[in-house]
Design an enzyme around this catalytic site. Structure first.
Site, PDB file in Angstrom:
ATOM      1  N   SER A   9      50.693  35.529  40.583  1.00 27.70           N
ATOM      2  CA  SER A   9      49.314  35.641  41.054  1.00 27.70           C
ATOM      3  C   SER A   9      49.004  34.510  42.026  1.00 27.70           C
ATOM      4  O   SER A   9      49.075  33.331  41.656  1.00 27.70           O
ATOM      5  CB  SER A   9      48.343  35.567  39.878  1.00 27.70           C
ATOM      6  OG  SER A   9      47.046  35.315  40.369  1.00 27.70           O
ATOM      7  N   HIS A  33      50.699  39.502  43.074  1.00 26.47           N
ATOM      8  CA  HIS A  33      49.435  39.858  42.426  1.00 26.47           C
ATOM      9  C   HIS A  33      48.291  39.146  43.154  1.00 26.47           C
ATOM     10  O   HIS A  33      48.317  37.934  43.337  1.00 26.47           O
ATOM     11  CB  HIS A  33      49.489  39.435  40.951  1.00 26.47           C
ATOM     12  CG  HIS A  33      48.313  39.879  40.146  1.00 26.47           C
ATOM     13  ND1 HIS A  33      48.166  41.173  39.687  1.00 26.47           N
ATOM     14  CD2 HIS A  33      47.220  39.201  39.706  1.00 26.47           C
ATOM     15  CE1 HIS A  33      47.048  41.266  38.993  1.00 26.47           C
ATOM     16  NE2 HIS A  33      46.441  40.078  39.000  1.00 26.47           N
ATOM     17  N   ASP A  35      44.309  38.534  43.220  1.00 25.24           N
ATOM     18  CA  ASP A  35      43.096  38.572  42.402  1.00 25.24           C
ATOM     19  C   ASP A  35      41.853  38.479  43.267  1.00 25.24           C
ATOM     20  O   ASP A  35      41.535  37.417  43.809  1.00 25.24           O
ATOM     21  CB  ASP A  35      43.102  37.391  41.420  1.00 25.24           C
ATOM     22  CG  ASP A  35      44.036  37.627  40.258  1.00 25.24           C
ATOM     23  OD1 ASP A  35      43.968  38.708  39.650  1.00 25.24           O
ATOM     24  OD2 ASP A  35      44.838  36.730  39.955  1.00 25.24           O
ATOM     25  N   MET A  37      37.882  38.517  43.370  1.00 21.22           N
ATOM     26  CA  MET A  37      36.717  38.302  42.487  1.00 21.22           C
ATOM     27  C   MET A  37      35.456  38.215  43.322  1.00 21.22           C
ATOM     28  O   MET A  37      35.441  37.540  44.353  1.00 21.22           O
ATOM     29  CB  MET A  37      36.887  36.994  41.722  1.00 21.22           C
ATOM     30  CG  MET A  37      38.168  36.906  40.946  1.00 21.22           C
ATOM     31  SD  MET A  37      38.290  35.298  40.147  1.00 21.22           S
ATOM     32  CE  MET A  37      39.902  35.459  39.383  1.00 21.22           C
ATOM     33  N   HIS A  66      44.292  43.335  42.362  1.00 27.60           N
ATOM     34  CA  HIS A  66      43.506  43.411  41.126  1.00 27.60           C
ATOM     35  C   HIS A  66      42.048  43.153  41.479  1.00 27.60           C
ATOM     36  O   HIS A  66      41.653  42.009  41.741  1.00 27.60           O
ATOM     37  CB  HIS A  66      44.049  42.353  40.142  1.00 27.60           C
ATOM     38  CG  HIS A  66      43.293  42.262  38.858  1.00 27.60           C
ATOM     39  ND1 HIS A  66      43.456  41.211  37.966  1.00 27.60           N
ATOM     40  CD2 HIS A  66      42.377  43.086  38.283  1.00 27.60           C
ATOM     41  CE1 HIS A  66      42.683  41.391  36.923  1.00 27.60           C
ATOM     42  NE2 HIS A  66      42.008  42.521  37.092  1.00 27.60           N
ATOM     43  N   MET A  68      38.518  42.567  40.649  1.00 27.38           N
ATOM     44  CA  MET A  68      37.538  42.181  39.625  1.00 27.38           C
ATOM     45  C   MET A  68      36.181  42.193  40.311  1.00 27.38           C
ATOM     46  O   MET A  68      35.565  41.153  40.559  1.00 27.38           O
ATOM     47  CB  MET A  68      37.894  40.802  39.052  1.00 27.38           C
ATOM     48  CG  MET A  68      39.077  40.863  38.101  1.00 27.38           C
ATOM     49  SD  MET A  68      39.793  39.257  37.772  1.00 27.38           S
ATOM     50  CE  MET A  68      40.898  39.147  39.163  1.00 27.38           C
ATOM     51  N   MET A 137      44.143  42.801  30.268  1.00 36.73           N
ATOM     52  CA  MET A 137      43.792  41.390  30.464  1.00 36.73           C
ATOM     53  C   MET A 137      44.041  40.636  29.160  1.00 36.73           C
ATOM     54  O   MET A 137      43.512  41.011  28.114  1.00 36.73           O
ATOM     55  CB  MET A 137      42.315  41.245  30.860  1.00 36.73           C
ATOM     56  CG  MET A 137      41.958  41.802  32.229  1.00 36.73           C
ATOM     57  SD  MET A 137      42.885  41.096  33.595  1.00 36.73           S
ATOM     58  CE  MET A 137      42.465  39.355  33.476  1.00 36.73           C
ATOM     59  N   ASP A 175      48.002  40.373  32.040  1.00 36.87           N
ATOM     60  CA  ASP A 175      47.498  39.417  33.017  1.00 36.87           C
ATOM     61  C   ASP A 175      46.795  38.269  32.312  1.00 36.87           C
ATOM     62  O   ASP A 175      45.728  38.451  31.735  1.00 36.87           O
ATOM     63  CB  ASP A 175      46.524  40.138  33.962  1.00 36.87           C
ATOM     64  CG  ASP A 175      46.136  39.287  35.160  1.00 36.87           C
ATOM     65  OD1 ASP A 175      46.611  38.139  35.272  1.00 36.87           O
ATOM     66  OD2 ASP A 175      45.347  39.783  35.987  1.00 36.87           O
TER      67      ASP A 175
HETATM   68  C1  DX5 Z   1      42.423  36.063  35.891  1.00 35.45           C
HETATM   69  C2  DX5 Z   1      43.412  36.654  36.870  1.00 35.45           C
HETATM   70  C3  DX5 Z   1      44.832  36.312  36.594  1.00 35.45           C
HETATM   71  C4  DX5 Z   1      45.176  34.858  36.662  1.00 35.45           C
HETATM   72  C5  DX5 Z   1      46.406  34.603  35.831  1.00 35.45           C
HETATM   73  O1  DX5 Z   1      41.180  36.603  36.123  1.00 35.45           O
HETATM   74  O2  DX5 Z   1      43.300  38.048  36.876  1.00 35.45           O
HETATM   75  O3  DX5 Z   1      45.683  37.050  37.459  1.00 35.45           O
HETATM   76  O4  DX5 Z   1      45.388  34.410  37.956  1.00 35.45           O
HETATM   77  O5  DX5 Z   1      46.624  33.248  35.848  1.00 35.45           O
HETATM   78  P1  DX5 Z   1      47.441  32.480  34.716  1.00 35.45           P
HETATM   79  O6  DX5 Z   1      48.828  33.018  34.746  1.00 35.45           O
HETATM   80  O7  DX5 Z   1      47.354  31.056  35.158  1.00 35.45           O
HETATM   81  O8  DX5 Z   1      46.764  32.750  33.417  1.00 35.45           O
HETATM   82 ZN    ZN Z   2      44.813  39.358  37.925  1.00 32.40          ZN
END
Ligand code: DX5
Ligand code: ZN
Length: 220
Positions: A9, A33, A35, A37, A66, A68, A137, A175
């Site tokens: 990620s 990956h 993320d 947000m 991903h 969010m 998650m 994740d």
């Molecule tokens: C959290 C993200 C994850 C996060 C995982 O909202 O969706 O992808 O980056 O990070 P680690 O591996 O550090 O938990």
């Molecule tokens: Zn993620």
């Protein structure tokens, strides 16, 4: 299927040196990956479409986006056009998940559905066989660097059982909080694709960290 995949990620990368960090893992990671947000669905803002468009120019990695975000339907085409290979949205964020899956597929992309730790896991059962990836998650979405939630074990086992009963090839991804120490256990609970932020990008040698995760997590 006993083979596992690792999806680093970029949330844990150094954004000031983003391509350097991506280049370090592109040869042995299975996906990148990404993320996204929006500050609404989760209490954090990361980055969006222009960043994906930019990195798309410099790597052939498969992008596992991903989302969010609330109102994912509004942005699916933009994330597809930006170069995503898989688009994963949250089951909590739309009233028409099946329609959204169809839209993602109509754009020629692989579709995924993600589930928040507090949402009953049965909520994603209807999507078995309909999506390519179910993303469970294993931390509260919004931030990297949290610990794996132990309550995820039973959720993964239940989902694994439901998928196996249907003889489906929908992949269970997890994740959050994945480390060399717990990856084997999480694999035993049923996951096959592992998103890993901190344990890859905060390692001294991120590419080696991926190999180690694969070695530790693979079931014999
Ligand atoms: C959290 C993200 C994850 C996060 C995982 O909202 O969706 O992808 O980056 O990070 P680690 O591996 O550090 O938990
Ligand atoms: Zn993620």
């Amino acid at each position: 299927m006993k083979d596992i995949g690792i999806a680093p990620s970029i949330l844990a990368a150094d954004f000031g040196y983003l391509m350097r960090d991506i280049k370090a893992i592109e040869s042995n990671a299975d996906y990148l990956h990404i993320d996204v947000m929006d500050g609404h669905y989760v209490n954090n803002i990361s980055f969006g479409i222009p960043v994906i468009q930019s990195i798309r120019k410099y790597t052939d990695m498969k992008f596992f986006t991903h989302l969010m975000i609330t109102n994912p339907e509004k942005y699916i085409k933009d994330f597809a056009d930006a170069g995503s290979d898989n688009i994963t949205f949250h089951v909590e964020c739309t009233d028409d998940p099946f329609g959204l899956i169809d839209s993602i597929k109509a754009l020629g992309k692989s579709a995924g559905i993600a589930i928040h730790p507090d949402t009953p896991v049965e909520k994603v059962f209807p999507f078995i066989g309909k999506v390519d990836i179910i993303l469970v998650m294993t931390v509260y979405p919004g931030f990297g660097g949290q610990g794996y939630l132990d309550m995820s074990d039973d959720r993964l086992r239940a989902l694994r059982k439901a998928i196996d009963e249907q003889d489906s090839d929908t992949v269970i991804a997890v994740d959050g909080g994945v480390t060399e120490d717990n990856i084997r256990h999480i694999c035993e609970c049923g996951a096959r694709l592992f998103v890993a932020g901190s344990s890859v990008f905060h390692a001294e040698d991120p590419s080696k960290a991926i190999d180690e995760l694969k070695r530790c997590g693979t079931l014999s």
